[in-house]
Design a protein around this motif. Structure first.
Motif, PDB file in Angstrom:
ATOM      1  N   ARG A   1     -11.701  25.207  44.457  1.00  0.00           N
ATOM      2  CA  ARG A   1     -11.227  24.227  45.297  1.00  0.00           C
ATOM      3  C   ARG A   1     -10.425  25.012  46.377  1.00  0.00           C
ATOM      4  N   GLY A   2      -9.734  26.217  46.266  1.00  0.00           N
ATOM      5  CA  GLY A   2      -9.069  26.853  47.186  1.00  0.00           C
ATOM      6  C   GLY A   2      -9.942  27.124  48.423  1.00  0.00           C
ATOM      7  N   MET A   3     -11.331  27.245  48.248  1.00  0.00           N
ATOM      8  CA  MET A   3     -12.332  27.747  49.419  1.00  0.00           C
ATOM      9  C   MET A   3     -12.236  26.658  50.710  1.00  0.00           C
TER      10      MET A   3
ATOM     11  N   SER B   1     -16.577  27.114  40.850  1.00  0.00           N
ATOM     12  CA  SER B   1     -15.935  26.089  39.750  1.00  0.00           C
ATOM     13  C   SER B   1     -16.422  24.688  39.981  1.00  0.00           C
ATOM     14  N   ARG B   2     -16.300  23.735  39.003  1.00  0.00           N
ATOM     15  CA  ARG B   2     -16.726  22.469  39.177  1.00  0.00           C
ATOM     16  C   ARG B   2     -16.269  21.628  40.192  1.00  0.00           C
ATOM     17  N   ALA B   3     -14.930  22.170  40.623  1.00  0.00           N
ATOM     18  CA  ALA B   3     -14.295  21.433  41.467  1.00  0.00           C
ATOM     19  C   ALA B   3     -15.035  21.314  42.720  1.00  0.00           C
TER      20      ALA B   3
ATOM     21  N   GLN C   1     -22.472  26.384  39.321  1.00  0.00           N
ATOM     22  CA  GLN C   1     -21.387  26.112  38.795  1.00  0.00           C
ATOM     23  C   GLN C   1     -21.167  26.824  37.283  1.00  0.00           C
ATOM     24  N   VAL C   2     -20.115  27.480  37.284  1.00  0.00           N
ATOM     25  CA  VAL C   2     -19.806  28.240  35.994  1.00  0.00           C
ATOM     26  C   VAL C   2     -18.870  27.440  35.226  1.00  0.00           C
ATOM     27  N   GLY C   3     -19.051  27.434  33.889  1.00  0.00           N
ATOM     28  CA  GLY C   3     -17.963  26.751  33.023  1.00  0.00           C
ATOM     29  C   GLY C   3     -18.749  25.989  31.913  1.00  0.00           C
ATOM     30  N   GLN C   4     -17.854  25.478  31.172  1.00  0.00           N
ATOM     31  CA  GLN C   4     -18.503  24.774  30.028  1.00  0.00           C
ATOM     32  C   GLN C   4     -19.420  23.799  30.407  1.00  0.00           C
ATOM     33  N   THR C   5     -19.489  23.078  31.462  1.00  0.00           N
ATOM     34  CA  THR C   5     -20.625  22.089  31.633  1.00  0.00           C
ATOM     35  C   THR C   5     -21.459  22.759  32.869  1.00  0.00           C
ATOM     36  N   GLY C   6     -21.325  24.131  33.127  1.00  0.00           N
ATOM     37  CA  GLY C   6     -22.246  24.706  33.998  1.00  0.00           C
ATOM     38  C   GLY C   6     -22.969  25.768  33.108  1.00  0.00           C
ATOM     39  N   LYS C   7     -22.848  27.139  33.915  1.00  0.00           N
ATOM     40  CA  LYS C   7     -23.559  28.176  33.220  1.00  0.00           C
ATOM     41  C   LYS C   7     -22.438  29.208  32.478  1.00  0.00           C
TER      42      LYS C   7
ATOM     43  N   GLY D   1      -9.725  31.308  44.775  1.00  0.00           N
ATOM     44  CA  GLY D   1      -9.199  30.122  44.731  1.00  0.00           C
ATOM     45  C   GLY D   1      -9.658  29.234  43.698  1.00  0.00           C
ATOM     46  N   ILE D   2      -9.455  29.729  42.330  1.00  0.00           N
ATOM     47  CA  ILE D   2      -9.895  29.216  41.294  1.00  0.00           C
ATOM     48  C   ILE D   2      -8.666  29.153  40.390  1.00  0.00           C
ATOM     49  N   SER D   3      -8.129  28.190  40.025  1.00  0.00           N
ATOM     50  CA  SER D   3      -7.098  28.128  39.179  1.00  0.00           C
ATOM     51  C   SER D   3      -6.908  28.687  37.740  1.00  0.00           C
ATOM     52  N   GLY D   4      -8.358  28.418  37.249  1.00  0.00           N
ATOM     53  CA  GLY D   4      -8.527  29.107  35.920  1.00  0.00           C
ATOM     54  C   GLY D   4      -8.330  27.995  34.655  1.00  0.00           C
ATOM     55  N   ALA D   5      -9.101  26.834  34.822  1.00  0.00           N
ATOM     56  CA  ALA D   5      -8.939  25.897  33.822  1.00  0.00           C
ATOM     57  C   ALA D   5      -9.927  26.420  32.514  1.00  0.00           C
ATOM     58  N   ILE D   6      -9.172  26.028  31.449  1.00  0.00           N
ATOM     59  CA  ILE D   6      -9.987  26.240  30.354  1.00  0.00           C
ATOM     60  C   ILE D   6     -11.571  26.043  30.237  1.00  0.00           C
TER      61      ILE D   6
ATOM     62  N   GLY E   1       1.254  31.636  39.500  1.00  0.00           N
ATOM     63  CA  GLY E   1       1.385  31.479  37.938  1.00  0.00           C
ATOM     64  C   GLY E   1       0.017  30.743  37.823  1.00  0.00           C
ATOM     65  N   ALA E   2      -0.960  30.938  38.653  1.00  0.00           N
ATOM     66  CA  ALA E   2      -2.348  30.381  38.139  1.00  0.00           C
ATOM     67  C   ALA E   2      -2.789  30.928  36.997  1.00  0.00           C
ATOM     68  N   PRO E   3      -3.402  30.145  35.793  1.00  0.00           N
ATOM     69  CA  PRO E   3      -3.914  30.703  34.721  1.00  0.00           C
ATOM     70  C   PRO E   3      -5.306  31.715  34.799  1.00  0.00           C
TER      71      PRO E   3
ATOM     72  N   ASP F   1      -3.535  34.558  50.303  1.00  0.00           N
ATOM     73  CA  ASP F   1      -4.288  33.690  50.973  1.00  0.00           C
ATOM     74  C   ASP F   1      -5.786  34.187  51.105  1.00  0.00           C
ATOM     75  N   LEU F   2      -6.817  33.573  50.357  1.00  0.00           N
ATOM     76  CA  LEU F   2      -8.163  34.135  50.486  1.00  0.00           C
ATOM     77  C   LEU F   2      -8.543  34.262  51.810  1.00  0.00           C
ATOM     78  N   ASN F   3      -8.207  33.229  52.600  1.00  0.00           N
ATOM     79  CA  ASN F   3      -8.656  33.314  53.974  1.00  0.00           C
ATOM     80  C   ASN F   3      -8.575  34.708  54.871  1.00  0.00           C
TER      81      ASN F   3
HETATM   82  P1  FAD Z   1      -8.204  23.702  41.248  1.00  0.00           P
HETATM   83  O1  FAD Z   1      -7.556  23.767  39.802  1.00  0.00           O
HETATM   84  O2  FAD Z   1      -7.703  22.495  42.138  1.00  0.00           O
HETATM   85  O3  FAD Z   1      -7.720  25.162  41.854  1.00  0.00           O
HETATM   86  C1  FAD Z   1      -7.499  25.528  43.063  1.00  0.00           C
HETATM   87  C2  FAD Z   1      -6.828  26.953  43.114  1.00  0.00           C
HETATM   88  O4  FAD Z   1      -7.100  27.453  44.277  1.00  0.00           O
HETATM   89  C3  FAD Z   1      -5.467  26.681  42.828  1.00  0.00           C
HETATM   90  O5  FAD Z   1      -5.062  27.578  41.837  1.00  0.00           O
HETATM   91  C4  FAD Z   1      -4.590  27.116  44.170  1.00  0.00           C
HETATM   92  O6  FAD Z   1      -3.484  27.851  44.092  1.00  0.00           O
HETATM   93  C5  FAD Z   1      -5.800  28.054  44.749  1.00  0.00           C
HETATM   94  N1  FAD Z   1      -5.623  28.167  46.210  1.00  0.00           N
HETATM   95  C6  FAD Z   1      -5.734  26.967  47.286  1.00  0.00           C
HETATM   96  N2  FAD Z   1      -6.115  27.486  48.290  1.00  0.00           N
HETATM   97  C7  FAD Z   1      -5.805  28.713  48.409  1.00  0.00           C
HETATM   98  C8  FAD Z   1      -5.915  29.929  49.306  1.00  0.00           C
HETATM   99  N3  FAD Z   1      -6.071  29.607  50.784  1.00  0.00           N
HETATM  100  N4  FAD Z   1      -6.047  31.226  48.912  1.00  0.00           N
HETATM  101  C9  FAD Z   1      -5.897  31.470  47.610  1.00  0.00           C
HETATM  102  N5  FAD Z   1      -5.904  30.531  46.592  1.00  0.00           N
HETATM  103  C10 FAD Z   1      -5.859  29.326  46.950  1.00  0.00           C
HETATM  104  N6  FAD Z   1     -14.588  23.354  35.716  1.00  0.00           N
HETATM  105  C11 FAD Z   1     -15.287  24.492  35.858  1.00  0.00           C
HETATM  106  O7  FAD Z   1     -15.059  25.194  36.913  1.00  0.00           O
HETATM  107  N7  FAD Z   1     -16.381  24.563  35.444  1.00  0.00           N
HETATM  108  C12 FAD Z   1     -16.897  23.683  34.233  1.00  0.00           C
HETATM  109  O8  FAD Z   1     -17.988  23.805  33.819  1.00  0.00           O
HETATM  110  C13 FAD Z   1     -15.944  22.474  34.017  1.00  0.00           C
HETATM  111  N8  FAD Z   1     -16.225  21.532  32.919  1.00  0.00           N
HETATM  112  C14 FAD Z   1     -15.404  20.818  32.797  1.00  0.00           C
HETATM  113  C15 FAD Z   1     -15.780  19.753  31.821  1.00  0.00           C
HETATM  114  C16 FAD Z   1     -14.871  18.826  31.250  1.00  0.00           C
HETATM  115  C17 FAD Z   1     -15.117  17.914  29.999  1.00  0.00           C
HETATM  116  C18 FAD Z   1     -13.763  18.585  31.903  1.00  0.00           C
HETATM  117  C19 FAD Z   1     -12.662  17.650  31.399  1.00  0.00           C
HETATM  118  C20 FAD Z   1     -13.261  19.463  33.109  1.00  0.00           C
HETATM  119  C21 FAD Z   1     -14.318  20.545  33.500  1.00  0.00           C
HETATM  120  N9  FAD Z   1     -13.993  21.408  34.356  1.00  0.00           N
HETATM  121  C22 FAD Z   1     -14.722  22.474  34.724  1.00  0.00           C
HETATM  122  C23 FAD Z   1     -13.086  20.976  35.369  1.00  0.00           C
HETATM  123  C24 FAD Z   1     -11.723  21.889  35.073  1.00  0.00           C
HETATM  124  O9  FAD Z   1     -10.858  21.124  34.256  1.00  0.00           O
HETATM  125  C25 FAD Z   1     -11.065  21.892  36.641  1.00  0.00           C
HETATM  126  O10 FAD Z   1     -10.578  20.792  37.049  1.00  0.00           O
HETATM  127  C26 FAD Z   1     -11.860  22.744  37.486  1.00  0.00           C
HETATM  128  O11 FAD Z   1     -12.205  24.061  36.965  1.00  0.00           O
HETATM  129  C27 FAD Z   1     -10.723  23.174  38.736  1.00  0.00           C
HETATM  130  O12 FAD Z   1     -11.465  23.991  39.632  1.00  0.00           O
HETATM  131  P2  FAD Z   1     -10.770  25.077  40.711  1.00  0.00           P
HETATM  132  O13 FAD Z   1      -9.992  25.877  40.034  1.00  0.00           O
HETATM  133  O14 FAD Z   1     -11.617  25.127  41.618  1.00  0.00           O
HETATM  134  O15 FAD Z   1      -9.581  24.058  41.249  1.00  0.00           O
END
Ligand code: FAD
Length: 329
Positions: free
Chosen positions: A217-219, A242-244, A256-262, A273-278, A298-300, A312-314
Motif C-alpha cells: 500500500r505504501g506504493m 501485497s494483497r492491499a 499477489q504474494v501471501g496466504q491467499t496469493g502465491k 511499503g509492505i507492513s508485513g502482516a502475517i 516498527g513495521a513487522p 521513504d521508498l519514493n
Molecule cells: P499496509 O498494512 O497498509 O502497510 C503499508 C506499509 O507501507 C506501512 O507499513 C507503511 O509504513 C508503509 N509505507 C507507507 N508509505 C510509505 C513510503 N512512502 N515509504 C516507505 N514505506 C511506506 N495480505 C497479503 O499481502 N497477501 C495475502 O495473501 C493476504 N491474505 C489474507 C488473507 C486473509 C484471510 C486476511 C484476513 C488478510 C489477508 N491479507 C493478505 C491482508 C493482510 O492482512 C494485510 O492487510 C496486507 O498484507 C497489508 O498490505 P500492505 O502491507 O501493503 O499494507
C-alpha cells in the motif's frame, strides 16, 4: 497393503511443471521417515524422456502412462489413468500440486477411490507414533492452522501449493521406469478439446522468479508500481505485491504474494511499503534474502528482513536504481 508415496507429475507441452519436482522433495522426506519409496506418475503423450529428471529430484520409480488422448489435460481421461495406478499399485500417500489441474484432478480421484483429501496444505509430516500423514493447512480464513489426518481410508491424499516445498537434488541419475496402460472409462472422450488458447504474457510467474520487487500500500497507487519497472529491469526482477495493492486495483491478482496469493522463495525479496502482516509473511518468509524498505521502523516486516531500510521508498527506489545501473556499467 498400501505403500509408497506417489506424486502426480504435472506437465504442459511435455515440459515438467516445477510443483511436481518440489513435491518429490517432500515425498522423499516422508518416504524416508516411513522406510518406503517415492514414485512419480508421469502421464501424457511422449513424456517418457522426462523420467530421468524425476530421479534426480528424489523419485525411486516412475510410472509412465502414454497415449495420444493424454496429450492435453482432460479431467476424465487423466482421472482414469491415475485411478488405474491407485487401484493397481495401492499407494499409501498421493500428492498433487494445488494448481488448476491438481485442484481438478485430486477431488475427482478422492471421490472415486473413496478417501479423504486435504487441499492447499502448507506442511506435511509423518506422525512418529501412528505413522499417519499429518496434513496442515490454514483454516477459518487463515486465523488458525489445522492439522488433518486420514485414519481410515487409503491413500491419504493432499494438494500442496506451488512454491511451498523446496525441491531437492540427489546424486542419482536413474531408477526404475514402469510403462503401464489403463482403460479409459469412455471409448471416445466425452470432452473434446478444440483449441488451447494461451494467454500471451510478458510477465514471468512470480513463483519462478529469482528476484522479486514487491510493493504494498505504501506504493501509493498504480503509478508507484510503474516507477518500479526501471529497477526491475536493472535487476532482472519480476514485480510482485501485497494483497492491499491488489485489492486497491493497482496490480493484478496473479502478482499477489501471501496466504491467499502465491508462495514464493526467491533469492532476493525486496519488500517496499509492505507492513508485513502475517498473511503476507506466510507467502515470502522463506526467501533467501529479504530486504525491506518502510518508513515505519516498527513495521513487522523488519522482524523477518535480513536487511532493513527505514525511509521513504519514493526517495530510496530511484537511488537504488541509479546505484544498480552504475554497478552494472
Ligand atoms: P499496509 O498494512 O497498509 O502497510 C503499508 C506499509 O507501507 C506501512 O507499513 C507503511 O509504513 C508503509 N509505507 C507507507 N508509505 C510509505 C513510503 N512512502 N515509504 C516507505 N514505506 C511506506 N495480505 C497479503 O499481502 N497477501 C495475502 O495473501 C493476504 N491474505 C489474507 C488473507 C486473509 C484471510 C486476511 C484476513 C488478510 C489477508 N491479507 C493478505 C491482508 C493482510 O492482512 C494485510 O492487510 C496486507 O498484507 C497489508 O498490505 P500492505 O502491507 O501493503 O499494507
Amino acid at each position: 497393503m498400501s505403500k509408497d508415496i506417489y506424486v502426480f507429475i504435472e506437465q504442459r507441452d511435455n515440459k515438467l511443471e516445477k510443483v511436481g519436482i518440489e513435491l518429490l522433495g517432500k515425498a522423499r522426506e516422508l518416504a524416508d521417515d516411513l522406510g518406503q519409496e517415492v514414485v512419480g506418475m508421469l502421464i501424457g503423450e511422449n513424456v517418457k524422456g522426462e523420467a530421468n529428471i524425476l530421479f534426480r529430484h528424489g523419485a525411486d520409480k516412475v510410472i509412465v502412462v502414454e497415449d495420444p488422448r493424454l496429450k492435453e489435460y482432460l479431467s476424465e481421461d487423466y482421472a482414469d489413468m491415475v485411478y488405474g495406478i491407485i487401484e493397481k499399485y495401492e499407494p499409501e500417500i498421493v500428492l498433487f500440486g494445488a494448481t488448476s489441474i491438481g485442484r481438478d484432478l485430486a477431488p475427482n480421484l478422492a471421490a472415486r477411490v473413496h478417501t479423504g483429501l486435504t487441499a492447499d496444505c502448507t506442511k506435511l509430516e509423518i506422525d512418529p507414533e501412528s505413522k499417519l500423514l499429518m496434513m496442515t493447512r490454514p483454516a477459518f480464513g487463515g486465523n488458525l492452522m489445522a492439522t488433518i489426518v486420514c485414519e481410515n481410508f487409503r491413500p491419504q491424499m493432499a494438494t500442496v501449493r506451488p512454491g511451498v516445498m523446496p525441491s531437492i537434488e540427489v546424486d542419482k541419475a536413474d531408477g526404475e521406469v514402469i510403462e503401464d496402460k489403463f482403460e479409459f472409462s469412455h471409448k471416445e472422450p466425452i470432452v473434446h478439446l478444440r483449441e488451447v488458447l494461451k494467454i500471451e504474457s510478458t510477465k514471468k510467474d512470480i513463483t519462478e522468479a529469482n528476484i522479486l520487487i514487491s510493493g504494498g500500500r505504501g506504493m501509493g497507487g498504480p503509478e508507484g508500481f510503474d516507477a518500479l519497472n526501471g529497477l526491475a529491469k536493472e535487476l532482472g526482477a519480476e514485480i510482485a505485491s501485497s494483497r492491499a495493492a491488489v485489492d486497491s486495483g493497482w496490480i493484478e491478482k496473479s502478482q499477489q504474494v501471501g496466504q491467499t496469493g502465491k508462495t514464493v522463495r526467491p533469492e532476493l525479496y525486496l519488500a517496499l511499503g509492505i507492513s508485513g502482516a502475517i498473511q503476507h509473511l506466510a507467502g515470502m518468509e522463506d526467501s533467501d534474502l529479504i530486504i525491506a524498505v518502510n518508513k515505519d521502523d516498527g513495521a513487522p516486516i523488519f522482524d523477518v528482513a535480513d536487511l532493513g531500510v527505514v525511509g521513504d521508498l519514493n526517495a530510496i527506489v530511484p537511488k537504488l536504481e541509479e546505484l544498480v545501473r552504475k554497478e552494472r556499467e
